[in-house]
Design a protein around this motif. Structure first.
Motif, PDB file in Angstrom:
ATOM      1  N   PHE A 188       0.851  -1.185   0.000  1.00 26.02           N
ATOM      2  CA  PHE A 188       0.000   0.000   0.000  1.00 26.02           C
ATOM      3  C   PHE A 188       0.894   1.246   0.000  1.00 26.02           C
ATOM      4  O   PHE A 188       1.855   1.334   0.774  1.00 26.02           O
ATOM      5  CB  PHE A 188      -0.913   0.001   1.226  1.00 26.02           C
ATOM      6  N   TYR A 189       0.540   2.213  -0.857  1.00 22.54           N
ATOM      7  CA  TYR A 189       1.377   3.384  -1.064  1.00 22.54           C
ATOM      8  C   TYR A 189       0.694   4.661  -0.577  1.00 22.54           C
ATOM      9  O   TYR A 189      -0.543   4.767  -0.589  1.00 22.54           O
ATOM     10  CB  TYR A 189       1.712   3.537  -2.551  1.00 22.54           C
ATOM     11  N   GLU A 190       1.526   5.635  -0.209  1.00 22.95           N
ATOM     12  CA  GLU A 190       1.008   6.958   0.153  1.00 22.95           C
ATOM     13  C   GLU A 190       0.323   7.594  -1.057  1.00 22.95           C
ATOM     14  O   GLU A 190       0.718   7.375  -2.198  1.00 22.95           O
ATOM     15  CB  GLU A 190       2.153   7.859   0.621  1.00 22.95           C
ATOM     16  N   GLY A 191      -0.719   8.388  -0.778  1.00 18.81           N
ATOM     17  CA  GLY A 191      -1.393   9.120  -1.850  1.00 18.81           C
ATOM     18  C   GLY A 191      -2.120   8.231  -2.830  1.00 18.81           C
ATOM     19  O   GLY A 191      -2.255   8.561  -4.008  1.00 18.81           O
ATOM     20  N   GLU A 192      -2.608   7.084  -2.349  1.00 15.25           N
ATOM     21  CA  GLU A 192      -3.271   6.121  -3.222  1.00 15.25           C
ATOM     22  C   GLU A 192      -4.510   5.554  -2.525  1.00 15.25           C
ATOM     23  O   GLU A 192      -4.472   5.273  -1.325  1.00 15.25           O
ATOM     24  CB  GLU A 192      -2.294   4.990  -3.534  1.00 15.25           C
ATOM     25  N   ILE A 193      -5.590   5.397  -3.290  1.00 19.49           N
ATOM     26  CA  ILE A 193      -6.791   4.734  -2.774  1.00 19.49           C
ATOM     27  C   ILE A 193      -6.785   3.312  -3.318  1.00 19.49           C
ATOM     28  O   ILE A 193      -6.949   3.084  -4.519  1.00 19.49           O
ATOM     29  CB  ILE A 193      -8.074   5.470  -3.178  1.00 19.49           C
ATOM     30  N   HIS A 194      -6.580   2.375  -2.421  1.00 17.46           N
ATOM     31  CA  HIS A 194      -6.391   0.970  -2.781  1.00 17.46           C
ATOM     32  C   HIS A 194      -7.601   0.177  -2.287  1.00 17.46           C
ATOM     33  O   HIS A 194      -7.814   0.028  -1.088  1.00 17.46           O
ATOM     34  CB  HIS A 194      -5.106   0.460  -2.118  1.00 17.46           C
ATOM     35  N   VAL A 195      -8.391  -0.323  -3.207  1.00 18.25           N
ATOM     36  CA  VAL A 195      -9.601  -1.079  -2.874  1.00 18.25           C
ATOM     37  C   VAL A 195      -9.228  -2.532  -2.594  1.00 18.25           C
ATOM     38  O   VAL A 195      -8.453  -3.141  -3.331  1.00 18.25           O
ATOM     39  CB  VAL A 195     -10.629  -1.012  -4.014  1.00 18.25           C
ATOM     40  N   LEU A 196      -9.795  -3.067  -1.518  1.00 16.43           N
ATOM     41  CA  LEU A 196      -9.635  -4.480  -1.172  1.00 16.43           C
ATOM     42  C   LEU A 196     -10.981  -5.156  -1.417  1.00 16.43           C
ATOM     43  O   LEU A 196     -11.989  -4.792  -0.813  1.00 16.43           O
ATOM     44  CB  LEU A 196      -9.229  -4.605   0.296  1.00 16.43           C
ATOM     45  N   LEU A 197     -10.995  -6.115  -2.334  1.00 15.29           N
ATOM     46  CA  LEU A 197     -12.241  -6.707  -2.809  1.00 15.29           C
ATOM     47  C   LEU A 197     -12.262  -8.208  -2.555  1.00 15.29           C
ATOM     48  O   LEU A 197     -11.246  -8.885  -2.679  1.00 15.29           O
ATOM     49  CB  LEU A 197     -12.392  -6.421  -4.311  1.00 15.29           C
ATOM     50  N   GLY A 198     -13.423  -8.725  -2.213  1.00 18.26           N
ATOM     51  CA  GLY A 198     -13.570 -10.161  -2.012  1.00 18.26           C
ATOM     52  C   GLY A 198     -14.936 -10.486  -1.452  1.00 18.26           C
ATOM     53  O   GLY A 198     -15.595  -9.634  -0.849  1.00 18.26           O
ATOM     54  N   GLU A 199     -15.376 -11.726  -1.662  1.00 19.65           N
ATOM     55  CA  GLU A 199     -16.651 -12.172  -1.110  1.00 19.65           C
ATOM     56  C   GLU A 199     -16.582 -12.192   0.414  1.00 19.65           C
ATOM     57  O   GLU A 199     -15.503 -12.118   1.007  1.00 19.65           O
ATOM     58  CB  GLU A 199     -16.990 -13.585  -1.595  1.00 19.65           C
ATOM     59  N   ASN A 200     -17.748 -12.303   1.045  1.00 19.41           N
ATOM     60  CA  ASN A 200     -17.758 -12.531   2.484  1.00 19.41           C
ATOM     61  C   ASN A 200     -17.021 -13.837   2.775  1.00 19.41           C
ATOM     62  O   ASN A 200     -17.240 -14.847   2.112  1.00 19.41           O
ATOM     63  CB  ASN A 200     -19.196 -12.622   3.005  1.00 19.41           C
ATOM     64  N   GLY A 201     -16.151 -13.798   3.783  1.00 17.40           N
ATOM     65  CA  GLY A 201     -15.355 -14.975   4.103  1.00 17.40           C
ATOM     66  C   GLY A 201     -14.054 -15.049   3.333  1.00 17.40           C
ATOM     67  O   GLY A 201     -13.297 -16.010   3.493  1.00 17.40           O
ATOM     68  N   ALA A 202     -13.765 -14.038   2.493  1.00 18.53           N
ATOM     69  CA  ALA A 202     -12.538 -14.055   1.698  1.00 18.53           C
ATOM     70  C   ALA A 202     -11.309 -13.747   2.537  1.00 18.53           C
ATOM     71  O   ALA A 202     -10.190 -14.049   2.133  1.00 18.53           O
ATOM     72  CB  ALA A 202     -12.637 -13.063   0.539  1.00 18.53           C
ATOM     73  N   GLY A 203     -11.508 -13.110   3.705  1.00 14.25           N
ATOM     74  CA  GLY A 203     -10.391 -12.793   4.580  1.00 14.25           C
ATOM     75  C   GLY A 203     -10.146 -11.314   4.793  1.00 14.25           C
ATOM     76  O   GLY A 203      -9.211 -10.924   5.497  1.00 14.25           O
ATOM     77  N   LYS A 204     -10.999 -10.472   4.202  1.00 15.67           N
ATOM     78  CA  LYS A 204     -10.792  -9.027   4.310  1.00 15.67           C
ATOM     79  C   LYS A 204     -10.843  -8.542   5.759  1.00 15.67           C
ATOM     80  O   LYS A 204      -9.971  -7.787   6.205  1.00 15.67           O
ATOM     81  CB  LYS A 204     -11.863  -8.279   3.482  1.00 15.67           C
TER      82      LYS A 204
END
Length: 507
Positions: free
Chosen positions: A36-52
């Motif tokens: 993950f980098y400064e000045g960046e919007i990083h989306v974390l995507l996954g189904e329920n139970g994916a580990g997010k």
């Protein structure tokens, strides 16, 4: 907080290498590698139970990793608790609210960091600082108001304000728009973009994929606890991301209506009012109908539902359920009449978090699952629960898994299963897919449609207009405590719904 910096960073502020986490019977995360980098919007995507959720809890010091390395600002990061993360500059806005309901907005924002003067709590300064922060966010909110007096959406905004008050270098947002609408979403995105300019690294979790086009720089996908890949959003498509997320093709169309709604009225609400929440609301719900309720936050949608079930006392009007006039509704009475309310706030109002799936599934049907001596019929309880675990595709090691160990979407499925076990004939569903991933939403939509085909009536409250338009036979639109219009399916459009959602006079 809003002074931009002009800096290009080629090294990640936060890096995970080979991170893993296990629970009894479950491998929650396996060999996760993310930067993950400064000045960046990083989306974390996954189904329920994916580990997010597990990953977030590791980054925020709630869980400890079992293996792997995490570096922050180039140094190894080994958190001893949530306070360590906050002190380092890592803040989280959790999907489930973590506010103290009996103290004020300002007290919640600065809890543990209270302002003092001569050894005494300095309320004046604290309220002033909270007001300044809320104003910067574009929120017209009284910092002296109790959290218990706010709607769920307003409480979500307080959570965001609290996280921003730390001026963090990494801000993690878990489904932040699930309980807010319209102007509040625009305000949040505006704040996020400014924080991005300031060099903050934002990790954003949402199942509302239409939002990604507005804010996303990168999208990383998790599936079944494993890292699938990272894409620059400009170089991918939503279809590609969905396939990465679920490992198979998913159709986004809503299931078609194949039968006509009966003319039989199962619920009639006439001139219903509830103090300052809403006034003079009238509508009918027919057998097998899906009646959507739309409106901006604070319009009175949830309050109507809670008045029908007796949580709030009506100040005027009439409620008729299956031809029986209910003079003074109580939860027990309307439940016996076949009405079920699925709350939008499952954590505080819908679940016993320290109990297992079986307990939560039969919670509304204890009498039916007990013998004449008052003892539970354990085998019948177990069978009913397992049937609905299979039907709703609930991801859990067993029927005796604690509810608190499930993802938010799976918790919501347990609540739906509870009322299906109860054999309710009218389901009042308040934000039924809040916090549920794309594939699980399709399963819920299909289930709702199938229930309506069998004659079950659904009152669906939702902040997602595509959801309401895709599922509803009619949509009742609320604006500031008034029902301004009931639209037939042929008249559905987002523009028309928003027009009536901002009106004050019923059409």
């Amino acid at each position: 907080m809003f002074e931009a910096i002009d800096k290009i960073v080629d090294k990640p502020i936060l890096s995970l290498k080979g991170v893993g986490k296990s629970f009894p019977g479950t491998r929650a995360l396996d060999d996760i590698n993310l930067d993950f980098y400064e000045g960046e919007i990083h989306v974390l995507l996954g189904e329920n139970g994916a580990g997010k959720s597990t990953l977030i809890k590791i980054l925020s010091g709630i869980y400890f990793k079992d293996e792997g390395d995490i570096t922050y600002l180039g140094e190894p990061m080994n958190l001893k608790g949530a306070l360590d993360a906050q002190n380092l500059g890592i803040s989280v806005v959790h999907q489930e609210l973590n506010l103290c309901r009996d103290i004020t907005v300002a007290d919640n924002i600065f809890i543990g960091r209270e302002f003092e003067k001569n050894g005494f709590l300095d309320k004046t300064t604290q309220n002033k600082k909270a007001k300044e922060l809320l104003d910067k966010m574009g929120l017209d909110m009284d910092p002296t108001k109790l959290i218990s007096e706010l709607t769920v959406g307003e409480q979500q905004l307080v959570e965001i304000a609290k996280a921003l008050s730390f001026e963090s270098k990494v801000l993690i947002l878990d489904e932040p728009t699930s309980a807010i609408t319209g102007k509040e979403v625009d305000t949040l995105f505006s704040i996020m973009k400014q924080l991005k300019k300031n060099g903050v690294a934002l990790i954003y979790i949402s199942h509302r994929m239409e939002e990604f086009e507005i804010i996303a720089d990168k999208v990383s996908v998790l599936r079944d606890g494993q890292y699938i890949g990272t894409k620059a959003f400009k170089d991918t498509t939503l279809d590609e991301l969905i396939q990465m997320m679920v490992g198979r093709e998913v159709y986004s169309d809503y299931p078609a209506r194949v039968n006509n709604v009966s003319n039989k009225v199962v619920m009639a609400v006439k001139s219903l009012s509830c103090d300052s929440f809403f006034q003079d609301v009238s509508f009918e719900l027919k057998e097998g109908e899906i009646l959507g309720i739309s409106g901006l936050m604070g319009a009175g949608r949830t309050e109507i539902a809670k008045t029908i079930i007796g949580f709030y006392h009506k100040s005027n009007g009439e409620i008729k359920i299956f031809d029986k006039v209910v003079l003074h509704p109580t939860i027990e009475e309307v439940t016996k009449l076949g009405v079920a309310y699925l709350t939008e706030d499952r954590r505080h109002e819908g679940l016993a978090l320290n109990q297992d799936i079986v307990f939560n599934s039969i919670l509304a049907s204890v009498k039916e699952f007990s013998n004449k001596f008052g003892f539970l019929k354990l085998k019948e309880n177990e069978k009913a629960t397992k049937d609905y675990i299979k039907l709703l595709k609930i991801k859990a090691p067993s029927s005796h898994t604690l509810i608190s160990a499930l993802s938010g979407g799976n918790q919501q499925k347990v609540i739906i299963g509870r009322w299906l076990i109860k054999n309710s004939k009218i389901l009042i569903m308040d934000e039924p897919t809040r916090g549920i991933d794309v594939n699980a939403k399709q399963e819920i939509y299909q289930l709702i449609r199938e229930l309506s085909r069998k004659g079950i009536s659904v009152l669906m409250i939702s902040s997602e207009l595509p959801e309401l338009m895709g599922m509803s036979d009619r949509i009742a639109v609320m604006s500031r405590g008034h029902l301004t219009k009931i639209l037939d399916k042929k008249d559905f459009s987002q523009e028309l719904i928003m027009k009536y959602a901002t009106d004050t006079v019923p059409a």
